[in-house]
Design a protein around this motif. Structure first.
Motif, PDB file in Angstrom:
ATOM      1  N   LEU A 162       0.881  -1.130  -0.077  1.00  0.00           N
ATOM      2  CA  LEU A 162       0.090   0.202  -0.115  1.00  0.00           C
ATOM      3  C   LEU A 162       0.744   1.404  -0.005  1.00  0.00           C
ATOM      4  CD1 LEU A 162      -2.952  -0.162   2.259  1.00  0.00           C
ATOM      5  CD2 LEU A 162      -2.972   0.304  -0.012  1.00  0.00           C
ATOM      6  N   LEU A 163       1.883   1.300   0.797  1.00  0.00           N
ATOM      7  CA  LEU A 163       2.790   2.447   0.901  1.00  0.00           C
ATOM      8  C   LEU A 163       3.447   2.593  -0.439  1.00  0.00           C
ATOM      9  CD1 LEU A 163       4.925   2.001   4.304  1.00  0.00           C
ATOM     10  CD2 LEU A 163       2.842   3.413   4.021  1.00  0.00           C
ATOM     11  N   GLY A 164       3.884   1.702  -1.257  1.00  0.00           N
ATOM     12  CA  GLY A 164       4.604   1.653  -2.622  1.00  0.00           C
ATOM     13  C   GLY A 164       3.493   2.454  -3.515  1.00  0.00           C
ATOM     14  N   TRP A 165       2.178   1.904  -3.453  1.00  0.00           N
ATOM     15  CA  TRP A 165       0.985   2.401  -4.452  1.00  0.00           C
ATOM     16  C   TRP A 165       0.859   4.074  -4.111  1.00  0.00           C
ATOM     17  CZ3 TRP A 165      -4.469   3.004  -3.352  1.00  0.00           C
ATOM     18  CH2 TRP A 165      -5.403   3.352  -4.656  1.00  0.00           C
ATOM     19  N   PHE A 166       0.702   4.247  -2.761  1.00  0.00           N
ATOM     20  CA  PHE A 166       0.431   5.558  -2.362  1.00  0.00           C
ATOM     21  C   PHE A 166       1.430   6.464  -2.880  1.00  0.00           C
ATOM     22  CE2 PHE A 166      -2.223   4.376   1.935  1.00  0.00           C
ATOM     23  CZ  PHE A 166      -3.232   4.184   0.954  1.00  0.00           C
ATOM     24  N   ALA A 167       2.818   5.957  -2.711  1.00  0.00           N
ATOM     25  CA  ALA A 167       3.970   7.009  -2.949  1.00  0.00           C
ATOM     26  C   ALA A 167       4.184   6.895  -4.551  1.00  0.00           C
ATOM     27  CB  ALA A 167       5.260   6.400  -2.145  1.00  0.00           C
ATOM     28  N   SER A 168       3.943   6.004  -5.385  1.00  0.00           N
ATOM     29  CA  SER A 168       4.487   5.813  -6.460  1.00  0.00           C
ATOM     30  C   SER A 168       3.246   6.328  -7.688  1.00  0.00           C
ATOM     31  CB  SER A 168       4.731   4.529  -7.074  1.00  0.00           C
ATOM     32  OG  SER A 168       3.679   3.636  -6.991  1.00  0.00           O
ATOM     33  N   THR A 169       1.929   6.310  -7.004  1.00  0.00           N
ATOM     34  CA  THR A 169       0.892   6.339  -7.832  1.00  0.00           C
ATOM     35  C   THR A 169      -0.131   7.579  -7.464  1.00  0.00           C
ATOM     36  OG1 THR A 169       0.876   4.198  -8.475  1.00  0.00           O
ATOM     37  CG2 THR A 169      -1.078   5.355  -9.085  1.00  0.00           C
ATOM     38  N   VAL A 170      -0.738   7.688  -6.208  1.00  0.00           N
ATOM     39  CA  VAL A 170      -1.521   8.367  -5.532  1.00  0.00           C
ATOM     40  C   VAL A 170      -0.955   9.785  -5.475  1.00  0.00           C
ATOM     41  CG1 VAL A 170      -3.232   8.800  -4.117  1.00  0.00           C
ATOM     42  CG2 VAL A 170      -2.674   6.388  -4.685  1.00  0.00           C
ATOM     43  N   HIS A 171       0.206   9.845  -4.638  1.00  0.00           N
ATOM     44  CA  HIS A 171       0.993  10.946  -4.345  1.00  0.00           C
ATOM     45  C   HIS A 171       1.502  11.593  -5.723  1.00  0.00           C
ATOM     46  CE1 HIS A 171       4.182  12.705  -1.436  1.00  0.00           C
ATOM     47  NE2 HIS A 171       3.737  13.582  -2.125  1.00  0.00           N
ATOM     48  N   ILE A 172       1.533  11.009  -6.851  1.00  0.00           N
ATOM     49  CA  ILE A 172       2.035  11.587  -8.017  1.00  0.00           C
ATOM     50  C   ILE A 172       0.983  12.250  -8.646  1.00  0.00           C
ATOM     51  CG2 ILE A 172       3.087  11.130 -10.256  1.00  0.00           C
ATOM     52  CD1 ILE A 172       5.095  10.751  -7.676  1.00  0.00           C
ATOM     53  N   ALA A 173      -0.255  11.621  -8.489  1.00  0.00           N
ATOM     54  CA  ALA A 173      -1.252  12.476  -9.222  1.00  0.00           C
ATOM     55  C   ALA A 173      -1.568  13.969  -8.226  1.00  0.00           C
ATOM     56  CB  ALA A 173      -2.631  11.360  -9.000  1.00  0.00           C
ATOM     57  N   PHE A 174      -1.411  13.809  -7.142  1.00  0.00           N
ATOM     58  CA  PHE A 174      -1.208  15.225  -6.402  1.00  0.00           C
ATOM     59  C   PHE A 174      -0.292  16.113  -7.234  1.00  0.00           C
ATOM     60  CE2 PHE A 174      -3.970  13.420  -3.060  1.00  0.00           C
ATOM     61  CZ  PHE A 174      -4.695  14.235  -2.748  1.00  0.00           C
ATOM     62  N   ALA A 175       0.924  15.316  -7.433  1.00  0.00           N
ATOM     63  CA  ALA A 175       1.917  16.405  -8.114  1.00  0.00           C
ATOM     64  C   ALA A 175       1.599  16.711  -9.240  1.00  0.00           C
ATOM     65  CB  ALA A 175       3.260  15.406  -8.292  1.00  0.00           C
ATOM     66  N   GLN A 176       0.886  16.028 -10.039  1.00  0.00           N
ATOM     67  CA  GLN A 176       0.297  16.533 -11.193  1.00  0.00           C
ATOM     68  C   GLN A 176      -0.598  17.720 -11.016  1.00  0.00           C
ATOM     69  OE1 GLN A 176      -0.840  12.377 -12.999  1.00  0.00           O
ATOM     70  NE2 GLN A 176      -1.507  13.827 -14.432  1.00  0.00           N
ATOM     71  N   VAL A 177      -1.236  17.842 -10.147  1.00  0.00           N
ATOM     72  CA  VAL A 177      -2.224  19.050  -9.761  1.00  0.00           C
ATOM     73  C   VAL A 177      -1.209  20.226  -9.155  1.00  0.00           C
ATOM     74  CG1 VAL A 177      -4.119  19.756  -8.261  1.00  0.00           C
ATOM     75  CG2 VAL A 177      -4.281  17.499  -9.134  1.00  0.00           C
ATOM     76  N   ARG A 204      -4.611  -3.759  12.804  1.00  0.00           N
ATOM     77  CA  ARG A 204      -3.576  -2.840  13.578  1.00  0.00           C
ATOM     78  C   ARG A 204      -3.519  -1.458  12.749  1.00  0.00           C
ATOM     79  NH1 ARG A 204       1.731  -5.977  13.369  1.00  0.00           N
ATOM     80  NH2 ARG A 204       0.832  -7.968  12.790  1.00  0.00           N
ATOM     81  N   PHE A 205      -2.913  -0.296  13.558  1.00  0.00           N
ATOM     82  CA  PHE A 205      -2.771   0.776  12.944  1.00  0.00           C
ATOM     83  C   PHE A 205      -1.383   0.874  12.274  1.00  0.00           C
ATOM     84  CE2 PHE A 205      -0.818   5.027  14.852  1.00  0.00           C
ATOM     85  CZ  PHE A 205      -0.950   5.762  13.595  1.00  0.00           C
ATOM     86  N   THR A 206      -1.455   1.021  11.054  1.00  0.00           N
ATOM     87  CA  THR A 206       0.196   1.158  10.261  1.00  0.00           C
ATOM     88  C   THR A 206       0.271   2.610   9.591  1.00  0.00           C
ATOM     89  OG1 THR A 206      -0.652   0.382   8.395  1.00  0.00           O
ATOM     90  CG2 THR A 206      -0.104  -1.262   9.928  1.00  0.00           C
ATOM     91  N   ALA A 207       1.394   2.727   8.944  1.00  0.00           N
ATOM     92  CA  ALA A 207       1.713   3.908   8.423  1.00  0.00           C
ATOM     93  C   ALA A 207       0.865   4.083   6.999  1.00  0.00           C
ATOM     94  CB  ALA A 207       3.075   3.920   7.746  1.00  0.00           C
ATOM     95  N   ALA A 208       0.243   2.952   6.703  1.00  0.00           N
ATOM     96  CA  ALA A 208      -0.719   3.090   5.616  1.00  0.00           C
ATOM     97  C   ALA A 208      -2.003   3.904   5.962  1.00  0.00           C
ATOM     98  CB  ALA A 208      -1.150   1.613   5.240  1.00  0.00           C
TER      99      ALA A 208
END
Ligand SMILES: N[C@@H](CCC(=O)N[C@@H](CS)C(=O)NCC(=O)O)C(=O)O
Length: 214
Positions: A96-111, A155-159
Motif C-alpha cells: 500500500l505504501l508503494g502504491w500511495f507513494a508511486s501513484t496516488v502521491h504523483i497524481a497530487f504532484a500533477q495537480v 492494526r494501525f500502520t503507516a498506511a
C-alpha cells in the motif's frame, strides 16, 4: 538523537506520526516548503532531491518515506509504521505504501506541480485535470479498502497515516470528500490516537480538513 526534517501537513507527517507512536527520542525540524526552505543549499546538503521527509540518524541520513518507515519499524517495532511480527502483513503494508507513494502521491504532484512534468505551460491545465481524474479513481479504491478497522490487518500502520494525509489534501484541492464515508470514519479512529493528536498539534494543522467539508 534522530532528527526528522518535515513540513506541516506534507507527507512527512506519516513518518512524524510513526516516530511519535514509537515513543522515539527525536527532534522535529521544520522545513517550510511554502517558503522554499527545501531549495536552500543547507537543506539540499541533507536531501539533494529537495523533498521532505528526511531522517538524520547516528549513521547518516535516510530519505523517502518508505525507507524511513521501514527503518522506524526495524528500530522500534511499534505500531504506526510497518508490521515486523507478520511477514505477510508487513508486505501488504509496504504494498500500500508503494502504491500511495508511486501513484496516488504523483497524481497530487500533477495537480500541484505540473511544471515537474513539462516546460510547456500551455499543457499545465491538462496535466492538472488528468491528476484530478486519476485521484477520483484512486480515492474510490481507497474507500473500497476501508472497513470497520484499519487498512492492514487489525492494526494501525503507516498506511492509515498516509490515507489520512491524502484525505486532507483531497479537501485542500476541493474534491468532494463526502463520497468517502468509510475513509472519513477511519480518520476519526486515527484522530483518537495520541500520536496523531500530538503531530496535528505540533504541525498546527487543526482537524477540520480530516473530515468531509461541510
Ligand atoms: N518519494 C518521496 C516524495 C516526497 C515528497 O514528494 N515530498 C513533498 C512533500 S509531500 C515535497 O517535499 N515536495 C517539495 C516540492 O514538491 O518541491 C517520498 O515518498 O518521501
Amino acid at each position: 538523537m534522530l532528527k526528522l526534517f518535515h513540513s506541516p501537513g506534507a507527507c512527512s507527517m506519516i513518518s512524524h506520526i510513526a516516530l511519535e507512536e514509537a515513543g522515539a527520542d527525536f527532534e522535529p525540524v521544520r522545513v517550510m516548503l511554502a517558503e522554499g526552505e527545501h531549495l536552500k543549499p543547507e537543506y539540499l546538503a541533507i536531501n539533494p532531491h529537495a523533498r521532505v521527509p528526511a531522517l538524520a540518524t547516528e549513521r547518516g541520513t535516510i530519505t523517502e518515506n518508505i525507507a524511513i518507515l521501514n527503518y522506524i519499524a526495524d528500530r522500534f517495532k511499534a505500531a504506526g509504521s510497518v508490521p515486523r511480527d507478520d511477514a505477510f502483513e508487513g508486505a501488504k503494508c509496504n504494498e500500500l505504501l508503494g502504491w500511495f507513494a508511486s501513484t496516488v502521491h504523483i497524481a497530487f504532484a500533477q495537480v500541484w506541480r505540473a511544471a515537474r512534468f513539462t516546460d510547456d505551460e500551455s499543457v499545465y491545465p491538462a496535466i492538472q485535470q488528468g491528476g484530478r481524474q486519476a485521484l477520483e479513481k484512486h480515492f474510490e479504491e481507497i474507500e473500497d479498502r476501508c472497513g470497520e478497522g484499519w487498512l492492514v490487518g487489525d492494526r494501525f500502520t503507516a498506511a492509515d497515516s498516509y490515507a489520512l494525509t491524502f484525505f486532507r489534501w483531497g479537501n485542500r484541492i476541493n474534491l468532494d470528500m463526502s463520497r468517502f464515508p468509510r475513509w472519513a470514519a477511519l480518520n476519526q479512529r486515527l484522530l483518537k490516537q495520541q500520536s496523531v493528536q500530538r503531530v496535528i498539534e505540533h504541525e498546527q494543522l487543526g482537524t477540520e480538513l480530516f473530515r468531509p467539508a461541510a
